[in-house]
Design a protein around this motif. Sequence first.
Motif, PDB file in Angstrom:
ATOM      1  N   VAL A 401       0.762  -1.123  -0.009  1.00  0.00           N
ATOM      2  CA  VAL A 401      -0.272   0.058  -0.115  1.00  0.00           C
ATOM      3  C   VAL A 401       0.824   1.202  -0.239  1.00  0.00           C
ATOM      4  CG1 VAL A 401      -0.168   0.425   2.579  1.00  0.00           C
ATOM      5  CG2 VAL A 401      -2.146   0.840   1.115  1.00  0.00           C
ATOM      6  N   SER A 402       2.022   1.011   0.407  1.00  0.00           N
ATOM      7  CA  SER A 402       2.893   2.168   0.459  1.00  0.00           C
ATOM      8  C   SER A 402       3.835   2.761  -0.842  1.00  0.00           C
ATOM      9  CB  SER A 402       3.870   2.055   1.507  1.00  0.00           C
ATOM     10  OG  SER A 402       5.233   1.042   0.985  1.00  0.00           O
ATOM     11  N   ASN A 403       3.428   1.965  -1.742  1.00  0.00           N
ATOM     12  CA  ASN A 403       4.166   2.396  -3.129  1.00  0.00           C
ATOM     13  C   ASN A 403       2.877   2.881  -4.067  1.00  0.00           C
ATOM     14  OD1 ASN A 403       5.302   2.630  -5.723  1.00  0.00           O
ATOM     15  ND2 ASN A 403       5.824   0.388  -5.622  1.00  0.00           N
ATOM     16  N   PRO A 404       3.089   4.420  -4.393  1.00  0.00           N
ATOM     17  CA  PRO A 404       2.133   5.060  -4.957  1.00  0.00           C
ATOM     18  C   PRO A 404       2.125   4.940  -6.332  1.00  0.00           C
ATOM     19  CG  PRO A 404       3.916   6.623  -4.513  1.00  0.00           C
ATOM     20  CD  PRO A 404       4.248   5.145  -3.783  1.00  0.00           C
ATOM     21  N   ASN A 405       3.025   3.941  -6.936  1.00  0.00           N
ATOM     22  CA  ASN A 405       3.089   3.620  -8.579  1.00  0.00           C
ATOM     23  C   ASN A 405       2.298   2.359  -8.625  1.00  0.00           C
ATOM     24  OD1 ASN A 405       5.299   5.606  -9.507  1.00  0.00           O
ATOM     25  ND2 ASN A 405       6.428   4.281  -7.825  1.00  0.00           N
ATOM     26  N   LEU A 406       1.625   1.984  -7.479  1.00  0.00           N
ATOM     27  CA  LEU A 406       0.954   0.632  -7.708  1.00  0.00           C
ATOM     28  C   LEU A 406      -0.676   1.059  -7.202  1.00  0.00           C
ATOM     29  CD1 LEU A 406       2.990  -2.079  -5.729  1.00  0.00           C
ATOM     30  CD2 LEU A 406       2.533  -1.944  -8.137  1.00  0.00           C
ATOM     31  N   PRO A 407      -1.505   0.585  -8.123  1.00  0.00           N
ATOM     32  CA  PRO A 407      -2.922   0.901  -7.716  1.00  0.00           C
ATOM     33  C   PRO A 407      -2.913   0.059  -6.270  1.00  0.00           C
ATOM     34  CG  PRO A 407      -2.849  -0.896  -9.436  1.00  0.00           C
ATOM     35  CD  PRO A 407      -1.279  -0.307  -9.055  1.00  0.00           C
ATOM     36  N   PHE A 408      -4.165   0.637  -5.672  1.00  0.00           N
ATOM     37  CA  PHE A 408      -4.662   0.113  -4.591  1.00  0.00           C
ATOM     38  C   PHE A 408      -6.233   0.081  -4.640  1.00  0.00           C
ATOM     39  CE2 PHE A 408      -6.570   0.154  -0.207  1.00  0.00           C
ATOM     40  CZ  PHE A 408      -5.976  -0.919   0.397  1.00  0.00           C
ATOM     41  N   GLY A 409      -6.846  -1.191  -4.393  1.00  0.00           N
ATOM     42  CA  GLY A 409      -8.103  -1.351  -4.522  1.00  0.00           C
ATOM     43  C   GLY A 409      -8.612  -2.796  -4.522  1.00  0.00           C
ATOM     44  N   GLY A 410      -9.697  -3.121  -4.372  1.00  0.00           N
ATOM     45  CA  GLY A 410     -10.383  -4.710  -4.096  1.00  0.00           C
ATOM     46  C   GLY A 410     -10.697  -5.140  -5.486  1.00  0.00           C
ATOM     47  N   VAL A 411     -11.478  -6.286  -5.451  1.00  0.00           N
ATOM     48  CA  VAL A 411     -12.211  -6.887  -6.682  1.00  0.00           C
ATOM     49  C   VAL A 411     -13.421  -7.368  -6.164  1.00  0.00           C
ATOM     50  CG1 VAL A 411     -10.540  -8.814  -6.214  1.00  0.00           C
ATOM     51  CG2 VAL A 411     -11.808  -8.408  -8.397  1.00  0.00           C
ATOM     52  N   ASN A 412     -14.335  -7.219  -6.862  1.00  0.00           N
ATOM     53  CA  ASN A 412     -15.706  -7.403  -6.415  1.00  0.00           C
ATOM     54  C   ASN A 412     -16.085  -7.272  -5.022  1.00  0.00           C
ATOM     55  OD1 ASN A 412     -14.937 -10.156  -8.647  1.00  0.00           O
ATOM     56  ND2 ASN A 412     -16.642  -8.626  -8.934  1.00  0.00           N
ATOM     57  N   HIS A 413     -16.129  -8.185  -4.119  1.00  0.00           N
ATOM     58  CA  HIS A 413     -16.515  -8.099  -2.707  1.00  0.00           C
ATOM     59  C   HIS A 413     -15.821  -7.078  -1.986  1.00  0.00           C
ATOM     60  CE1 HIS A 413     -17.370  -9.245   1.635  1.00  0.00           C
ATOM     61  NE2 HIS A 413     -18.686  -9.449   0.971  1.00  0.00           N
ATOM     62  N   SER A 414     -14.375  -7.084  -2.383  1.00  0.00           N
ATOM     63  CA  SER A 414     -13.318  -6.277  -1.680  1.00  0.00           C
ATOM     64  C   SER A 414     -13.196  -4.776  -2.118  1.00  0.00           C
ATOM     65  CB  SER A 414     -12.252  -6.754  -1.317  1.00  0.00           C
ATOM     66  OG  SER A 414     -11.868  -7.187  -2.839  1.00  0.00           O
ATOM     67  N   GLY A 415     -14.034  -4.649  -3.140  1.00  0.00           N
ATOM     68  CA  GLY A 415     -13.919  -3.108  -3.694  1.00  0.00           C
ATOM     69  C   GLY A 415     -14.204  -2.979  -5.161  1.00  0.00           C
TER      70      GLY A 415
END
Length: 464
Positions: A401-415
Amino acid sequence: MEHSLSHVFAAQQERQHALRMTNAKERIAKLRRLKQAIAQYEDRLFEALQEDLRKNKQEAALTEVYFIYSEIDHAINKLESWMAKKRKAFTLTSFLSSNWIQYEPLGNALIIAPWNYPFQLSMSPLVSAIAAGCTAILKPSEYSPRTAAMMQRLIRETFPKEEVDCFLGEKEVAIELLKLPFHKIFFTGSPEVGKQVMKAGAEHLANITLELGGKSPVVIGPDADIYEAATKIAWGKLINAGQTCIAPDYLYLPEDAIFAFCQAYQAAINRMFAQADIMYPERYAKIINSRHKNRLEALLLDAQQRNAIILWEGKVNEEDSLPPSLIAGLSPDSKLMQEEIFGPILPIIPYKNLKEVITHIQAKPKPLAMYIFAKNNKFINQLTQACSSGSVCINDVLIQVSNPNLPFGGVNHSGLGSCHGFYGFKAFSHERAMMKQTRFSLSTLIYPPYQGKDRLFNLLKRWM
């Protein structure tokens, strides 16, 4: 009333048209102003986080305030390139035309934030909204009232209400806000409430990002370093007393490694958070409120009534704390294995082969994160290919989660959707397709009448 919901929303509806015309330099100036304001409020924010969650200054700095400094700096450094035209190739039907993507602000944004990381999870989407050129109304959680009040003061001293404002209150305030026709809704919280937000947003066809949660599994492979894995899992599980959306929720462990893991986990906790199993209150956050603590205690009781065994349990002297624990022998129907735990309880599930782990994970809703501790790439690849999750972190926890070059998010039930860095900017933007035709246009060749154009259509069939 100057800061009434309807008054502020109307002002922001009007202001959005001017904000969409702002350039990178103007938006960067606002981001710098926000960072400067946070720096001025830093000590007061640390005090508020201490009162709301008993986060010590160092933990609050790393997981809340410094995290946002990093988000702001990244946006400042990258915003010009994010806003720039993204050139795209032409096709035969648009021969020699200019084609590009232009990001435009969605407009009026609503940010509904949770209580567990109340500053970080409010300010991170706000940084993205400002970078994208949106107006924003922020609704922090009422469960972390001191931090929420401090954020409201900070925001109202830093921005005009027609650009950014913050409203406090119980869930009724959020319900009223969700009745308004926002262009963008960014919600962080539970899947249950996320469904209600999505229904409300559907009334106005709002663009919605849902950052939810779920049961994020940890899988330790047969070749993993148990001591290293236990240390990292203990940190990831007990930071903020387990009240983290991507915290390790439960653990798959080789049958012959249970004793070694329990010993290493206990030792790691005593190095980082405790002495002689007694948790230090200055290092170990409290449970947010009695309601949540009662819920966690009920989960433990339910598991024990189904013959689960507590392998180890720490000790606490504070009424608002819950001791960390390791528990095994869980029934698949136990509430601990059905609900996101969101606390310092770690269920252990022994396994004989990877196939049964994959089968168990696939049977559950897709989690926000999955953690794998292993050296064997075949083992790692089998898990990542067979099991879906919002993110995967290999041989560590939380740090993705600390790398702003990566997307952060869930899939289906998690986001639904992603945030951080460019992905946050994109979440508050419309990806607009742009084409400029040249004076020499082949498209006129496909206009009717179509007699005598068989060769042209055969060519289009091959090259269009």
